[in-house]
Structures are given as structure tokens and as C-alpha cells.
Design a protein around this motif. Structure first.
Motif, short mmCIF file in Angstrom:
data_model
loop_
_atom_site.label_atom_id
_atom_site.label_comp_id
_atom_site.label_asym_id
_atom_site.label_seq_id
_atom_site.Cartn_x
_atom_site.Cartn_y
_atom_site.Cartn_z
N THR A 140 37.23 40.26 33.30
CA THR A 140 37.88 41.54 33.64
C THR A 140 38.30 41.58 35.11
OG1 THR A 140 35.76 42.65 34.08
CG2 THR A 140 36.65 42.78 31.84
N ARG A 150 42.75 41.87 39.26
CA ARG A 150 43.63 41.06 40.11
C ARG A 150 45.07 41.14 39.60
NH1 ARG A 150 40.75 36.51 42.98
NH2 ARG A 150 38.55 37.07 42.94
N ARG A 163 44.19 33.83 42.09
CA ARG A 163 42.93 33.23 42.57
C ARG A 163 42.99 32.95 44.06
NH1 ARG A 163 39.71 35.02 38.85
NH2 ARG A 163 40.67 34.70 36.82
N ALA A 193 42.54 43.66 44.89
CA ALA A 193 41.91 44.08 43.62
C ALA A 193 40.70 44.95 43.90
CB ALA A 193 41.50 42.84 42.82
N GLN A 246 40.39 46.88 28.08
CA GLN A 246 39.15 46.11 27.91
C GLN A 246 38.50 46.44 26.56
OE1 GLN A 246 37.15 45.78 32.21
NE2 GLN A 246 38.08 47.74 31.89
N ASP A 300 31.20 46.35 35.64
CA ASP A 300 30.72 47.54 34.94
C ASP A 300 30.78 47.36 33.43
OD1 ASP A 300 33.48 47.42 34.74
OD2 ASP A 300 33.76 49.58 34.92
N ASP A 335 32.41 47.60 46.54
CA ASP A 335 32.17 47.59 45.09
C ASP A 335 30.91 48.37 44.71
OD1 ASP A 335 34.43 46.04 44.87
OD2 ASP A 335 33.37 44.16 44.52
O1 DC Z 1 35.32 39.18 39.79
P1 DC Z 1 36.56 39.20 40.68
O2 DC Z 1 36.31 38.72 42.08
O3 DC Z 1 37.71 38.49 40.03
O4 DC Z 1 36.97 40.76 40.78
C1 DC Z 1 38.00 41.21 41.63
C2 DC Z 1 37.73 42.64 42.07
O5 DC Z 1 37.85 43.52 40.94
C3 DC Z 1 36.32 42.88 42.64
O6 DC Z 1 36.37 43.26 44.00
C4 DC Z 1 35.75 44.03 41.90
C5 DC Z 1 36.79 44.45 40.89
N1 DC Z 1 36.27 44.54 39.53
C6 DC Z 1 35.78 45.75 39.12
O7 DC Z 1 35.75 46.71 39.88
N2 DC Z 1 35.33 45.89 37.84
C7 DC Z 1 35.33 44.85 37.00
N3 DC Z 1 34.88 45.01 35.75
C8 DC Z 1 35.79 43.59 37.43
C9 DC Z 1 36.25 43.46 38.72
#
Ligand code: DC
Length: 222
Positions: free
Chosen positions: A31, A36, A87, A95, A112, A127, A180
Motif C-alpha cells: 500500500t 507513492r 522508489r 507520499a 485497498q 494502517d 507518520d
Molecule cells: O512504505 P512506504 O515507504 O512505501 O510508504 C510511503 C509513505 O506512505 C510513508 O511515509 C507512509 C505512507 N503510508 C501510509 O500512510 N499508509 C500506508 N498504509 C502505507 C504507506
């Protein structure tokens, strides 16, 4: 059936979740890639610094899709696989910023959950066990000491950015962790019924063995 894997960046979620999904024969949903994807879409559309109301209206026009292909969900933006473009640290930062917006979280919630309805799933994120799939049969929360998480990220990034220092990676990680876990909406925290695994001193195979055994037992798989 749904298995959730949550935790901060650098806790070792990605490769373990992917391997866990393959071992269980479940589809894999990353997710973070969706967040991203939204960030990349915002960059393409010049939405980075807009007010939330403008972003909310833009989201209704955003062509973002999680498409099941060969055991995992590909993130498509305007029909293109975004993997090669998301990436990097820039998209990670954007993001993280966009993931604090209610409109963005609400938009991705639907996407999702739809993926969850399409069959057995391992869902990885922040989450999954608390908000998106609270009814999941198995929940994990992976964590590790910040210094170790920074070290892992640094090793990962070094080949493409030779000048990058460990201190820079640590500062960036601390900032993202803070954002976060302190945000009002869906902050990063373990679900009450999640198994918390500290991976600081464990390697990937050890974490996978632990998760696989626990998941098989809870799912009544042989
Ligand atoms: O896991 P990642 O680094 O690819 O996630 C990128 C950003 O997205 C991260 O800073 C937190 C956010 N994110 C989120 O808030 N909820 C999620 N379920 C997944 C990622």
C-alpha cells in the motif's frame, strides 16, 4: 483471508511480506506504493502545494489503479506501471506528506478494500491492521531500533547515491517516523491484536520463519 503487515520504514516489511504472500499462496498488496502513486500523480499534475480542497477535487479525476498481476498488485497511474518512478527518497517524502491528508486516505481506503475483496491477501503498510482491514485473520507489526532501520535504508540507497551519509538517512527517517506516527489520521501504531516483532537482531529468513509459522497456525493451514 487477510494477513496484515504494518510498521515503520526500514523494519523489513517489504521483502518479508512478499515472501510470506508467496509462501501462503496469497496475493501481495504494497500500500506504500499506492501512496507513492498518489504522490507521483500530484507531481505530474502540479498539485504538490495545493490546498487540501483542491487536492480532494483532483483525486476524483486521478486515474490510479491496483491491478492484480501474477500474485501481486501492480500500481498503475494513467495506465502506466509506476514502479520505476516511485522508489526514490523524493517520492517517499511527498507520499509521507500526502498520506497525512484525509482526502488521500479516504480515496485509497476504497482501493485497498477492493483489493481485499478479490481473494486471499497479504497487505503491507502502516494502517492495514488498524484501519483498512480491522477484521484481518492475522496481523503483524514489525519494528526495529531507529539506528538499525537507518543503517538498512542507507545500505539500500548507497549504490545509487554514493555521497549519501548515514546521518542524512537517519535524519530523514526520524522526520518521516515523526510525521507518520503523530498524524491525527491513522497514525502508525500496532493493532491491539497484532503480533509485534522486533527485527533489530533478526535477519530476513528468521523473520519470515516466525511470521509464516504464526500465520499458518492462525489460518489453520498444515
Ligand atoms: O512504505 P512506504 O515507504 O512505501 O510508504 C510511503 C509513505 O506512505 C510513508 O511515509 C507512509 C505512507 N503510508 C501510509 O500512510 N499508509 C500506508 N498504509 C502505507 C504507506
Amino acid at each position: 483471508m487477510v494477513v496484515t503487515v504494518d510498521g515503520p520504514s526500514g523494519a523489513g516489511k517489504s521483502s518479508v511480506s512478499r515472501r510470506l504472500a508467496a509462501g501462503l499462496g496469497f496475493a501481495f498488496l504494497d500500500t506504500g506504493a499506492l501512496y507513492r502513486g498518489v504522490a507521483l500523480g500530484a507531481r505530474w499534475a502540479g498539485m504538490e502545494d495545493q490546498l487540501e480542497a483542491v487536492i480532494e477535487a483532483w483525486l476524483t479525476r486521478l486515474d490510479l489503479e491496483a491491478r492484480p498481476v501474477g500474485g501481486r498488485f501492480l500500481v498503475l497511474l494513467e495506465g502506466r506501471d509506476v514502479e520505476p518512478f516511485i522508489r526514490n527518497e523524493e517520492m517517499a517524502g511527498l507520499a509521507s506528506r500526502f498520506s497525512a491528508l484525509a482526502a488521500v486516505r479516504a480515496h485509497l481506503l476504497d482501493l485497498q478494500r477492493r483489493a481485499g475483496r478479490s481473494g486471499d491477501l497479504v497487505a503491507e503498510g502502516r494502517d492495514m491492521g488498524t484501519v483498512v482491514f480491522p477484521q484481518a485473520e492475522v496481523k503483524f507489526f514489525l519494528t526495529a531500533e531507529p539506528a538499525e532501520r537507518a543503517r538498512r535504508r542507507w545500505l539500500e540507497l548507497k549504490p545509487s547515491r554514493p555521497g549519501l551519509t548515514l546521518d542524512e538517512v537517519r535524519a530523514d527517517l526520524d522526520q518521516r517516523d515523526e510525521r507518520d506516527s503523530r498524524r491525527a489520521l491513522a497514525p502508525l501504531k500496532p493493532a491491539a491484536d497484532a503480533m509485534v516483532v522486533d527485527t533489530t537482531t533478526l535477519d530476513e529468513d528468521e523473520v519470515l520463519t516466525l511470521l509464516m509459522a504464526n500465520a499458518r497456525q492462525k489460518l489453520n493451514l498444515a
